[in-house]
Design an enzyme around this catalytic site. Structure first.
Site, PDB file in Angstrom:
ATOM      1  N   ARG A   1     -94.320 -68.957   5.562  1.00  0.00           N
ATOM      2  CA  ARG A   1     -95.773 -68.761   5.575  1.00  0.00           C
ATOM      3  C   ARG A   1     -96.172 -67.689   6.589  1.00  0.00           C
ATOM      4  NH1 ARG A   1     -96.484 -75.000   6.965  1.00  0.00           N
ATOM      5  NH2 ARG A   1     -94.585 -74.929   5.720  1.00  0.00           N
TER       6      ARG A   1
ATOM      7  N   LYS B   1     -81.978 -75.979  11.148  1.00  0.00           N
ATOM      8  CA  LYS B   1     -81.756 -76.893  10.015  1.00  0.00           C
ATOM      9  C   LYS B   1     -80.413 -77.610  10.187  1.00  0.00           C
ATOM     10  CE  LYS B   1     -84.007 -74.207   6.325  1.00  0.00           C
ATOM     11  NZ  LYS B   1     -85.070 -75.169   5.986  1.00  0.00           N
TER      12      LYS B   1
HETATM   13  N1  BES Z   1     -86.934 -72.222   3.129  1.00  0.00           N
HETATM   14  C1  BES Z   1     -87.472 -73.475   3.447  1.00  0.00           C
HETATM   15  C2  BES Z   1     -87.927 -74.298   2.262  1.00  0.00           C
HETATM   16  C3  BES Z   1     -86.910 -74.661   1.219  1.00  0.00           C
HETATM   17  C4  BES Z   1     -86.452 -75.951   1.123  1.00  0.00           C
HETATM   18  C5  BES Z   1     -86.486 -73.742   0.277  1.00  0.00           C
HETATM   19  C6  BES Z   1     -85.555 -76.302   0.150  1.00  0.00           C
HETATM   20  C7  BES Z   1     -85.579 -74.093  -0.707  1.00  0.00           C
HETATM   21  C8  BES Z   1     -85.125 -75.379  -0.785  1.00  0.00           C
HETATM   22  C9  BES Z   1     -88.658 -73.325   4.386  1.00  0.00           C
HETATM   23  O1  BES Z   1     -88.680 -72.213   5.193  1.00  0.00           O
HETATM   24  C10 BES Z   1     -88.627 -74.511   5.276  1.00  0.00           C
HETATM   25  O2  BES Z   1     -87.704 -74.610   6.020  1.00  0.00           O
HETATM   26  N2  BES Z   1     -89.589 -75.386   5.138  1.00  0.00           N
HETATM   27  C11 BES Z   1     -89.573 -76.586   5.877  1.00  0.00           C
HETATM   28  C12 BES Z   1     -90.720 -76.650   6.799  1.00  0.00           C
HETATM   29  C13 BES Z   1     -90.477 -77.689   7.838  1.00  0.00           C
HETATM   30  C14 BES Z   1     -90.683 -77.115   9.171  1.00  0.00           C
HETATM   31  C15 BES Z   1     -91.305 -78.906   7.662  1.00  0.00           C
HETATM   32  C16 BES Z   1     -89.636 -77.717   4.863  1.00  0.00           C
HETATM   33  O3  BES Z   1     -90.518 -77.687   4.008  1.00  0.00           O
HETATM   34  O4  BES Z   1     -88.749 -78.569   4.897  1.00  0.00           O
HETATM   35 ZN    ZN Z   2     -87.610 -72.461   7.042  1.00  0.00          ZN
END
Ligand code: BES
Ligand code: ZN
Ligand code: ZN
Length: 477
Positions: free
Chosen positions: A331, A257
């Site tokens: 997931r 990230k």
């Molecule tokens: N933990 C994140 C999602 C999240 C985003 C939680 C903002 C709290 C606040 C999750 O594991 C993630 O990183 N999701 C990504 C997936 C990506 C690979 C497209 C997302 O939805 O941005």
């Molecule tokens: Zn994530």
């Protein structure tokens, strides 16, 4: 830290600091409780729509709060919670530790007012070295304002919400997967439910390939927490299972990230914390419902041995997954928990997870995105609980076409679809691991706030605890 509580007091108890909760259409009830000058001043100002007054007296302060009539019963309650929260700045200014609330409204909203006041007063001060200032400790309510049973129930809920907020607010430096497991064990002892914290060997024996894969680069072993509240008078023959995403820190893994999306990723175990809070309030109130909680716990880190984009893993269910993006890790660990839940032949499974950025982009912090295979009547009850607690939900479809994006060239599924409708493809991924009525709640928006919003304090909000309690009580008892 000692946290605020509501207290049931006898009729006619005298309070040094007192809130008179009145309703705009019935101001006369105030006349008898105010001094002549106060009453005259209030009546004049109320004509110009002033709704909050503070009158100093020798023994303390009298606050008058005038609530507007509101036809929608759920909005009426929320208005009262927000009015309660708004009182806080004054209580803080005068360093008031106890306050009485007296209801003068035709429709009693004193308990909701007290709830908003208590929820808003929460602070997480553990890591400040400066001693804490005096804060609100007790909110006293006589029988005209709330009955003692409802007060006890509200206290149980407050304690559970504060527990959930505390867990989310703990920084990762002090709250890794092992420490989360320990916290679950402590909560179980404190509130009176059962907890079995499975370590890495048991997780390996269960072949939870998803949880193990996400944990591969970690310095700290994974945990799989099994919580249970099983009262002898349970109304449900088959348990309700609650599953919570317990990623104690999400760096994204090798699909790293950017910093501005990572600095608050201690919140990625908010689903887990909500499940703990729900079991806590169920046990505390002796809710006659058999509930299981399942929490897969790990961080999502980078390291020599890290799971890599393109890897294929075998899940607990035996299905294979091509991991195209290691940041879609929630997931993967939830899938192993969803599969594990099958052994209970559950009547209903709800999972809660800070799962996708898409959920945040779609609905912001005000609503939970949800979807699932449970019958419509159950969804209706859940949505109504959403309005009653103001932890509102919006349903999204699980149409089969959304699942097409998860087809892989090399394995049973990919763990990520296109950049569109990411919260739905995440749900479609999870759907591959269930064989029971199921609801998936993506709480990524409302679980964590950078700045406070009313009584939803900054950082962990504890969203889902009040919702789940309200829902379970309505649905099963
Ligand atoms: N933990 C994140 C999602 C999240 C985003 C939680 C903002 C709290 C606040 C999750 O594991 C993630 O990183 N999701 C990504 C997936 C990506 C690979 C497209 C997302 O939805 O941005
Ligand atoms: Zn994530
Ligand atoms: Zn995550």
């Amino acid at each position: 830290m000692k946290r605020v509580q509501l207290a049931a007091v006898e009729a006619g108890s005298v309070h040094n600091n007192l809130v008179l909760l009145a309703d705009k259409d019935h101001l006369d009830a105030l006349g008898a409780l105010l001094a002549a000058g106060e009453w005259a001043f209030l009546r004049q100002s109320a004509l110009q729509d002033v709704s909050s007054f503070s009158f100093p007296r020798a023994e303390g302060l009298v606050f008058v709060r005038i609530l507007k009539p509101e036809k929608d019963p759920f909005i009426a309650l929320e208005d009262a919670r927000l009015a309660g929260n708004e009182l806080l700045s004054e209580l803080r200014r005068y360093k008031i530790e106890t306050v009485g609330i007296q209801n003068l409204c035709a429709e009693n909203r004193a308990l909701a007012f007290a709830e908003g006041l208590a929820l808003g007063s929460y602070q997480f001060l553990k890591y400040f070295t400066k001693p804490a200032e005096k804060t609100l400790q007790e909110i006293r309510l006589g029988p005209e304002s709330a009955n003692p049973m409802d007060i006890a129930e509200a206290n149980a809920l407050l304690e559970a919400v504060f527990l959930t907020r505390d867990m989310v607010n703990e920084p990762h430096s002090h709250f890794n997967s092992v420490q989360l497991g320990d916290a679950v064990e402590l909560a179980a002892k404190t509130f009176g439910f059962e907890a079995d914290i499975l370590g890495k060997e048991k997780i390996e024996a269960l072949k939870m390939g998803g949880l193990l894969a996400v944990n591969r680069a970690s310095q700290v072993p994974p945990r799989f927490c099994v919580l249970e509240w099983k009262p002898t008078d349970a109304k449900n023959a088959k348990p309700v299972v609650l599953i919570g995403k317990g990623v104690v820190y999400d760096t994204g893994g090798l699909s790293l990230k950017p910093s501005e999306a990572m600095d608050y990723m201690k919140c990625d175990m908010a689903g887990a914390a909500t499940v703990v809070g729900a079991l806590a309030v169920a046990a505390r109130t002796k809710l006659p419902i058999h509930i299981i909680g399942l929490i897969p716990v790990t961080d999502n880190k980078i390291g020599e041995n890290a799971l890599s984009p393109g890897d294929v893993i075998t899940m607990g269910s035996g299905k294979t997954v091509e991991v195209v993006n290691t940041d879609a890790e929630g997931r993967i660990i939830l899938a192993d928990a969803l599969h594990y839940a099958k052994k209970y032949e559950p009547s209903l499974v709800l999972d809660l997870a800070t799962l996708t950025g898409s959920a945040v982009r779609a609905l912001g912090t005000q609503a939970i995105c949800y979807m699932g295979t449970a019958p419509k009547v159950i969804k209706n009850t859940l949505e109504e609980s959403g309005f009653a607690t103001y932890e509102r939900l919006v349903e999204l479809p699980l149409w089969k076409e959304f699942g097409d994006e998860l087809k892989s060239n090399i394995a049973d599924f990919k763990n990520l679809g296109s950049s569109n409708a990411g919260m739905i493809t995440a749900g479609k991924f999870l759907e591959n691991f269930i064989d029971y009525p199921w609801l998936h709640l993506d709480i990524a928006g409302p679980a964590y706030l950078r700045v406070a919003n009313g009584y939803r304090t900054k950082e962990g909000t504890g969203v889902g605890v009040r919702l789940l309690y309200n829902f379970l009580k309505k649905q099963y008892s």
